[in-house]
Every structure is written in C-alpha cells, then in structure tokens.
Design a protein around this motif. Sequence first.
Motif, PDB file in Angstrom:
ATOM      1  N   SER A  68      46.977  48.377  45.462  1.00 19.27           N
ATOM      2  CA  SER A  68      47.443  48.070  46.822  1.00 19.27           C
ATOM      3  C   SER A  68      46.918  49.064  47.847  1.00 19.27           C
ATOM      4  CB  SER A  68      48.974  48.046  46.852  1.00 19.27           C
ATOM      5  OG  SER A  68      49.509  49.310  46.507  1.00 19.27           O
ATOM      6  N   SER A  69      46.502  50.261  47.414  1.00 14.61           N
ATOM      7  CA  SER A  69      45.975  51.233  48.368  1.00 14.61           C
ATOM      8  C   SER A  69      44.626  50.811  48.935  1.00 14.61           C
ATOM      9  CB  SER A  69      45.841  52.603  47.695  1.00 14.61           C
ATOM     10  OG  SER A  69      44.814  52.598  46.710  1.00 14.61           O
ATOM     11  N   TYR A  70      43.923  49.905  48.265  1.00 13.40           N
ATOM     12  CA  TYR A  70      42.659  49.383  48.768  1.00 13.40           C
ATOM     13  C   TYR A  70      42.853  48.131  49.616  1.00 13.40           C
ATOM     14  CZ  TYR A  70      40.679  52.433  45.181  1.00 13.40           C
ATOM     15  OH  TYR A  70      40.348  53.514  44.403  1.00 13.40           O
ATOM     16  N   ASN A  71      44.102  47.795  49.908  1.00 15.23           N
ATOM     17  CA  ASN A  71      44.394  46.555  50.599  1.00 15.23           C
ATOM     18  C   ASN A  71      44.324  46.740  52.106  1.00 15.23           C
ATOM     19  OD1 ASN A  71      44.917  43.870  50.481  1.00 15.23           O
ATOM     20  ND2 ASN A  71      47.034  44.050  49.843  1.00 15.23           N
ATOM     21  N   ALA A  72      44.311  45.629  52.831  1.00 11.87           N
ATOM     22  CA  ALA A  72      44.351  45.675  54.285  1.00 11.87           C
ATOM     23  C   ALA A  72      45.673  46.270  54.755  1.00 11.87           C
ATOM     24  CB  ALA A  72      44.168  44.271  54.861  1.00 11.87           C
ATOM     25  N   ARG A  73      45.636  46.982  55.862  1.00 12.18           N
ATOM     26  CA  ARG A  73      46.807  47.726  56.336  1.00 12.18           C
ATOM     27  C   ARG A  73      47.974  46.812  56.655  1.00 12.18           C
ATOM     28  NH1 ARG A  73      49.274  52.569  56.244  1.00 12.18           N
ATOM     29  NH2 ARG A  73      50.428  52.995  58.116  1.00 12.18           N
ATOM     30  N   TYR A  74      47.707  45.633  57.223  1.00 11.49           N
ATOM     31  CA  TYR A  74      48.779  44.766  57.703  1.00 11.49           C
ATOM     32  C   TYR A  74      48.988  43.556  56.795  1.00 11.49           C
ATOM     33  CZ  TYR A  74      47.599  47.711  61.601  1.00 11.49           C
ATOM     34  OH  TYR A  74      47.323  48.805  62.371  1.00 11.49           O
ATOM     35  N   ASN A  75      48.612  43.700  55.533  1.00  7.42           N
ATOM     36  CA  ASN A  75      48.818  42.629  54.567  1.00  7.42           C
ATOM     37  C   ASN A  75      50.305  42.475  54.250  1.00  7.42           C
ATOM     38  OD1 ASN A  75      48.000  40.784  52.306  1.00  7.42           O
ATOM     39  ND2 ASN A  75      48.906  42.433  51.111  1.00  7.42           N
ATOM     40  N   ARG A 129      39.154  56.549  56.138  1.00  8.71           N
ATOM     41  CA  ARG A 129      38.046  55.722  56.598  1.00  8.71           C
ATOM     42  C   ARG A 129      37.753  54.649  55.556  1.00  8.71           C
ATOM     43  NH1 ARG A 129      33.191  57.691  56.964  1.00  8.71           N
ATOM     44  NH2 ARG A 129      33.453  59.332  55.434  1.00  8.71           N
ATOM     45  N   THR A 130      37.650  53.419  55.993  1.00  7.29           N
ATOM     46  CA  THR A 130      37.330  52.322  55.091  1.00  7.29           C
ATOM     47  C   THR A 130      35.920  51.840  55.355  1.00  7.29           C
ATOM     48  OG1 THR A 130      38.308  50.758  56.639  1.00  7.29           O
ATOM     49  CG2 THR A 130      39.712  51.583  54.886  1.00  7.29           C
ATOM     50  N   GLN A 131      35.352  51.186  54.374  1.00  6.53           N
ATOM     51  CA  GLN A 131      33.956  50.779  54.466  1.00  6.53           C
ATOM     52  C   GLN A 131      33.766  49.503  55.273  1.00  6.53           C
ATOM     53  OE1 GLN A 131      32.520  50.484  50.475  1.00  6.53           O
ATOM     54  NE2 GLN A 131      32.506  52.693  50.134  1.00  6.53           N
ATOM     55  N   TRP A 190      39.109  45.864  49.274  1.00  4.59           N
ATOM     56  CA  TRP A 190      38.862  44.585  48.605  1.00  4.59           C
ATOM     57  C   TRP A 190      38.001  43.690  49.485  1.00  4.59           C
ATOM     58  CZ3 TRP A 190      39.990  44.671  43.700  1.00  4.59           C
ATOM     59  CH2 TRP A 190      41.055  45.438  43.243  1.00  4.59           C
ATOM     60  N   SER A 191      37.091  42.962  48.856  1.00  5.44           N
ATOM     61  CA  SER A 191      36.237  42.053  49.618  1.00  5.44           C
ATOM     62  C   SER A 191      37.030  40.905  50.224  1.00  5.44           C
ATOM     63  CB  SER A 191      35.124  41.505  48.718  1.00  5.44           C
ATOM     64  OG  SER A 191      34.329  42.555  48.204  1.00  5.44           O
ATOM     65  N   ASN A 192      38.060  40.467  49.519  1.00  2.00           N
ATOM     66  CA  ASN A 192      38.902  39.385  50.026  1.00  2.00           C
ATOM     67  C   ASN A 192      40.248  39.451  49.329  1.00  2.00           C
ATOM     68  OD1 ASN A 192      38.581  37.788  47.443  1.00  2.00           O
ATOM     69  ND2 ASN A 192      36.464  37.716  48.180  1.00  2.00           N
ATOM     70  N   ILE A 196      32.092  50.972  37.095  1.00  6.15           N
ATOM     71  CA  ILE A 196      31.073  51.916  37.509  1.00  6.15           C
ATOM     72  C   ILE A 196      30.947  51.987  39.027  1.00  6.15           C
ATOM     73  CG2 ILE A 196      29.169  50.273  37.453  1.00  6.15           C
ATOM     74  CD1 ILE A 196      29.109  53.918  36.184  1.00  6.15           C
ATOM     75  N   ARG A 197      31.205  50.896  39.732  1.00  9.91           N
ATOM     76  CA  ARG A 197      31.141  50.884  41.192  1.00  9.91           C
ATOM     77  C   ARG A 197      32.523  50.699  41.812  1.00  9.91           C
ATOM     78  NH1 ARG A 197      28.702  46.663  43.293  1.00  9.91           N
ATOM     79  NH2 ARG A 197      28.293  47.753  45.260  1.00  9.91           N
ATOM     80  N   GLY A 198      33.543  51.109  41.093  1.00  5.25           N
ATOM     81  CA  GLY A 198      34.894  51.008  41.638  1.00  5.25           C
ATOM     82  C   GLY A 198      35.352  49.574  41.734  1.00  5.25           C
ATOM     83  N   ILE A 199      36.139  49.285  42.765  1.00  3.25           N
ATOM     84  CA  ILE A 199      36.668  47.927  42.912  1.00  3.25           C
ATOM     85  C   ILE A 199      35.597  46.934  43.315  1.00  3.25           C
ATOM     86  CG2 ILE A 199      38.972  48.778  43.461  1.00  3.25           C
ATOM     87  CD1 ILE A 199      38.386  48.119  46.385  1.00  3.25           C
ATOM     88  N   LYS A 200      34.427  47.418  43.760  1.00  2.00           N
ATOM     89  CA  LYS A 200      33.345  46.494  44.088  1.00  2.00           C
ATOM     90  C   LYS A 200      32.846  45.763  42.851  1.00  2.00           C
ATOM     91  CE  LYS A 200      33.281  47.470  48.416  1.00  2.00           C
ATOM     92  NZ  LYS A 200      33.775  46.474  49.388  1.00  2.00           N
ATOM     93  N   SER A 201      32.794  46.457  41.730  1.00  2.00           N
ATOM     94  CA  SER A 201      32.351  45.816  40.496  1.00  2.00           C
ATOM     95  C   SER A 201      33.517  45.220  39.714  1.00  2.00           C
ATOM     96  CB  SER A 201      31.601  46.824  39.621  1.00  2.00           C
ATOM     97  OG  SER A 201      32.403  47.963  39.366  1.00  2.00           O
ATOM     98  N   SER A 202      34.643  45.944  39.644  1.00  2.00           N
ATOM     99  CA  SER A 202      35.779  45.418  38.881  1.00  2.00           C
ATOM    100  C   SER A 202      36.347  44.166  39.527  1.00  2.00           C
ATOM    101  CB  SER A 202      36.874  46.484  38.764  1.00  2.00           C
ATOM    102  OG  SER A 202      37.390  46.831  40.032  1.00  2.00           O
ATOM    103  N   GLY A 203      36.296  44.062  40.859  1.00  2.00           N
ATOM    104  CA  GLY A 203      36.797  42.858  41.520  1.00  2.00           C
ATOM    105  C   GLY A 203      36.048  41.611  41.111  1.00  2.00           C
ATOM    106  N   LYS A 204      34.732  41.750  40.895  1.00  2.00           N
ATOM    107  CA  LYS A 204      33.943  40.591  40.469  1.00  2.00           C
ATOM    108  C   LYS A 204      34.246  40.228  39.019  1.00  2.00           C
ATOM    109  CE  LYS A 204      31.955  40.585  44.471  1.00  2.00           C
ATOM    110  NZ  LYS A 204      32.725  41.723  45.028  1.00  2.00           N
ATOM    111  N   VAL A 205      34.443  41.232  38.179  1.00  2.00           N
ATOM    112  CA  VAL A 205      34.764  40.963  36.778  1.00  2.00           C
ATOM    113  C   VAL A 205      36.095  40.232  36.657  1.00  2.00           C
ATOM    114  CG1 VAL A 205      35.273  42.055  34.555  1.00  2.00           C
ATOM    115  CG2 VAL A 205      33.412  42.924  35.977  1.00  2.00           C
ATOM    116  N   LEU A 206      37.041  40.542  37.549  1.00  2.00           N
ATOM    117  CA  LEU A 206      38.381  39.962  37.451  1.00  2.00           C
ATOM    118  C   LEU A 206      38.396  38.466  37.735  1.00  2.00           C
ATOM    119  CD1 LEU A 206      40.358  42.852  39.131  1.00  2.00           C
ATOM    120  CD2 LEU A 206      40.585  42.097  36.772  1.00  2.00           C
TER     121      LEU A 206
END
Length: 737
Positions: A277-284, A652-654, A22-24, A200-210
């Motif tokens: 939640s699997s795309y979340n920060a490890r220590y969230n 590995r995360t981006q 997630w971007s944020n 189409i771009r995973g959570i990168k695009s769906s996150g903005k739509v949300l």
Amino acid sequence: MEKVKPEEEGTSPEEPPARPAWSNKAEYILAQVGFSVGLGNVWRFPYLCHQNGGGAFILLYLLILLVVGIPLFFLELAAGQSIRQGSIGVWQHFSPRLVGIGFASCVVCGFVSLYYNVIIAWSLFYLVNSFRSTLPWASCPLGANHSQPEPECAQSSPTTYFWYRKALDVSGSISASGGVSPALAGCLLAAWALVCGALIRGIKSSGKVLYFSSLFPYLVLLCFLVRGLLLDGAADGVRIMFTPQLAVWGDMQVWRQAATQVFFSLGLGFGSVIAYSSYNARYNNCHADGLLVAGINFLTSLLATLVVFAVLGFRATAVARACVARNMEMLAQLLGTGALPTLGPPTLGPPTMDPAALSPPKYSDWYHRLPPELGTALQGHGITDCRLEDEMNKGVEGTGLAFITFTEAMTLFPASPFWSVLFFLMLLNLGLSTMLGNMQGILTPLLDRYPALQRRAALFTVLCCTSGFLLGLMFVQRSGSYFVSMFDDYSATLPLVAVVACEAVSVAWVYGADRFLGEVEIMLGWKPWGRGWRPWRVYGCMWRYSSLLAMLGLLLASLGQICRSPPTYQAWDRAQAEETRVPYPPWALAMLILLIVVATLPIPALYLRQLAWEGQARRRQEGAPPRGELELEEAESPADPERSANGYLPVRTQEPPGRGEEARAPYGGAKVMGGEIRGWRAKVRGHWRGASVTPPHEWGWLSMVCAPLPRAGARPDWGSWERAKDSHWWVTRRRLL
C-alpha cells in the motif's frame, strides 16, 4: 503526488532515487490478493472447516473476519498509504519507541520466506514428474525380487510412499540429517531464481508477474470445481463438508483456530500489506480496497473448500467401495468355511446376494446394527467398517492434503497427468504470489530505512535471494521436512500475534485512534459538506477494544496450548510404514524457543534503546546553557510526535499524478503530510502549539488536523485551546472553504 525534480529541491546526486508506484490499480489489487490468498486457503481452511463443525466453522470465521480481521487489515492499508514507508518507517512515525515492530515483521518475513520457498520447490519437483504418460505415484514400485511390490509401499499407499521415500527420502527423525537431496536442492535453486527474477526491478517487474500468478490459480480452481462436481461421490463430500455442527461454538479451541486462520489468511503483521500500500496513490480509497481483498480472500477459501471436498468425496467413495467389496469377499469365504456359524445369509439380507450393489452407507448401516459380540468377531477376521467420513479424514491436513490425499485422488481421474500438471502449476503460482509479498515485507522497509541501499536495490535483492537459498538448504536435507513443520508451527504464530497486538496498541492508545482516523479523512479528501470519503468511526472502538482483546486472547491461548501439550512433530516410521507423533529432542526445543525469541526481541530491545537515547538527550539538554524563547520553540525532542523526522517525509514518486488527481486532492491541492497541511498551517502553528491537549471531539475534523498530540504528563489547558480557537477559527475555515 507531484514528481519532484532535483533542481527544484536542491537535491544532490547522493539523494536516493524516486519511490516507484503501481502502474495501475489492477496491479495493486492483484498484489494484495496474491499475497493474502495462498496455500493456506487451499489446504488449511478446508481441513479446519471439516474438523470443526463444517458450516458452523464458516460462520464463526466470517464473524471474526468482520470484527477483528477487516479493521486490522484496514489499519495496515491506511498506515502504509498515508505514510508511504515500509513497516519500519510506519511504526517509527507513530512513535520512535515502537520502531521495533517493523524490524520484528522483517525477521518473521525472513523466517517464513526460508521455508515457504521450499514448498514451492516441492511443487516444482512434482510438476516435473507430472509430465509422464503414467504418474510415478500411481502404483507401487517392485521390490528387490522384482515380482512383488515394495513392502513399505504396499503397507501404506503409492502416493504416501512416493512422498516420503522418493520426493523427500525422509529420515526417521529430525536428529538424523542424512545429507542434502540433489533433486530438491536444484528445485529450490529454481524457486529462488523465479522469485529473484520477479523482484529484480521492484514492483515494476513483480506487478507484471502477478497478472499470471494471481489469476491462474482461479482458472485452475474453476476447472477442478466443474470436473469435481461431475465425479461420483462429490455430493457426499460437499454434504459432509457443509453439515453444520453448532455445538463446536462452545469449544474455545475452535475459536482459537478460527482467529488464527483469519489472522494468517489476511497476512496481518508481515509488513507486506503495508509495503504494497505504500506504493499506492495518495488519495486511493484504501477502505474499499480492504473490503474487496478480504471478500475475495473469503470467497476463495470457500471455492477451494468446495473443490477439495468434492474431489475428496470422490476419492473416499472409491476407497470405501473397494473396502466394501474386499470385506464382502472375505465374509463370503468365512461363511463358506463355517468360521461364522451364527451369521447366515438371512442376517445380511438381500445385499449379500449382490455385493456390487451394496453401497458404503448401506454397508456401514448394516455393520453398526450387528450385535456387539458379532462385530468383535468380524474385527478379529479383519472385517471393518467402511465409512466415507473416515476416509476423508485421512491425511487431509497441510502437505498431506496436497501431496498425498489430493494427489491420490487425481490418479483416479481420466487423463490424470493433465490434471496433475494443472494442480501443481496452481500450487506453484499460489506460493509464488505469496512469496513475492513476503520478500516485499523485507525489502521495502530496509530500502526505506537505509537510503544507501536504494541506489543498489537490484544488487541487494540478489544478495537477499542468494542468502535465502543458502540458508534454505537446511530444509532440503533428508530431515528437512521436519524443520519445515517446526518453522511453520512456531516461527511465525506467536511472534506475529505479538506484532499485531503492538500495532493495535500503537495506533489506538499511543498515537490515538481518532487522530489517525482524522488523518485518513484528510488523506482521502473528506470534507464536512459531503465530498470525499470518510472512514467508519467504529474502527476506532474496534482498534481500542475488540481487535486488541482478540489479539491478546489469541496470544494467551496459543501460549496455553504450547504449555498443555509439549511440541511434537510427525515423523515417518519405515518399519511400520506409517506416520507417528514424536516429541522434539532438547536441542530442537531450544531452537524452537530461539526462533520465537529472535522474532519478538526487536520490539522490547529497540523500545529500551529509544528510552535510553531520550534520557541521554534530556540530560544533555538540562546541562546546556539557557536559550531564547524562539530557539526553545524550534528545538524539538527526538520523541516529539510532531517532529518531522518521525512523521511523514515528502516522498518523490516516479509517475506524475493522473488526470484529475490534483483536483481530488483535499483543500485545493494542499500537501497533506502526517496530519498537517503544509503552507497556511505553518502560519498558525505557533498558536495551535499553545494548546497542551487535543481539542474536544465536538470541534470535528478540524481539531484532528490542527491540534498537536499532548505530551506525556501535560495537564489540560482549556484556556489555551479556547484562545487559539477564537483567534483562528474563522480564518482557518475561510481558507479551507
């Protein structure tokens, strides 16, 4: 988690791409809220609340939410965040024998996505028709003679007629297909195009739509709340809504409906919560997220209930006043002709002198004080009671609430096209945000399970959406609405309850609730001297007993309900211009049972497959020549819970970790993976392997990290544990400090 470079790990070009994140934090919270807050909050919760004691149902819902819903919701959040895999990988981590839970979640998400996007298509159809100066469902169309309204519409209502005859063009039964509706097929194609574009771009695009699809419905609900509370009769609707009837607590059917609503409102068992939640920060802090999302979900249900019943109170008041005026006019005619000689003006009292001043409550009170024989005579002449409660109960469930009752109420608003556009835009965004979560519950586990798909994730997403559209054409034929009801009632209810029950068993009894909570403590950076965050230990008891028993009770109650009352569906009778309950034909019952079996079959099938595979591996190992002690130490059974392939794999995360993230990592930045600390723990792992049982709980959080899970049939060897503890307690403690 650090961004691993290919040259550092010796990766090849064939390695799957890095896992996105997630971007944020805002995108993550909006994703969880958007998935959990859906159409059920707008049309199912208000109906259940009204039918089951008003405020008493709200209290019961809140109780079940705290005891059952939040613990299971936190379980899925923590599992996805700690293991960083989809639902398939998560349950394989807990036990390879339970990997079928993840596949069952994917199947259920597929069934739900097929018909859920049809509801979005219906909303698009109504949205397009709302851009007119006069709403097409505001009045009845003219019949064949062009002088009188259509008889079918006159017998029902304009909104009911438009829904069944214009929007759906529904057939008389589920057996009469009638062909595909071109207009609805086009709307379905547009709905799948929206979903595909957002994914189409995973959570990168769906996150903005949300950002829009999750927040816009709240703006519309607030607008409707302010407008609705200013309408005449809104206070009566809210009063009827929240009048508590505590006697309903003695009805087990009410408990079942409340538990079912909690279960579906949080989205448990779909795998979407785990995927997000699997795309979340490890220590969230996933526990705080769970409380926040569950609280927003509950408050949204209350807000939607206020809006719905304020508007329905206005509609019921308008309809009841028209009923009173019509009855008073008929009564005056009967009195004038002498058809009712025993009923004179003194009996009616002063209101008869001014029919317009007679309110529905006063009229209803007068009507019920009439002698029984006089009331029977009035009914024979078509003069009935005009109660607000009766009007509010009509068509208040599911699609009937959104597309008939609420739509009819909006025709009475000033500037009704504007409010209609807002309402169906809200339904479109509510459905879209939930639909994105359903699709993530399918895509994320499969992409994690089959790495080859990750390199073609966009193509795989397009293929899934295309398949969904082609299969969804079944729901836009003339009998399609009946299939929507079938899938909504039976394809998800029983399978999801079974999935969540298996989730509770796998964590509480197979993997170990204390062991899992210990891993969550390490993941969140908790230390004995007060730093970090520690999950509530009471969750372990809830997972073992209350949540599991509630799921089993709900499963048995649902099965009992099906056995007591054979499945039926609501069909439209054109001759009578009304809805009727019709039993499913034999082929539809077979299809209904097949949906339930297909959704739950992966759990026992893959369990038996894993048992057979383990048996074959054990027989091969018994027939192999003896090996040295070191080889026996390193060789691990595929069913060994400590086998790395079954546990957490380095992902590995981006994105690199944010500033200060490594400082927040537990134990000085040590990599915590699946309940073990890499590095220093490997030096003492052999000594901890000597213990054949999990150490006693008195040793605290360290025992949850360093001790292995006992193998099946192992006997307690406290001497081995004591030797390991005496040898490494102090050195381990110093390394951690």
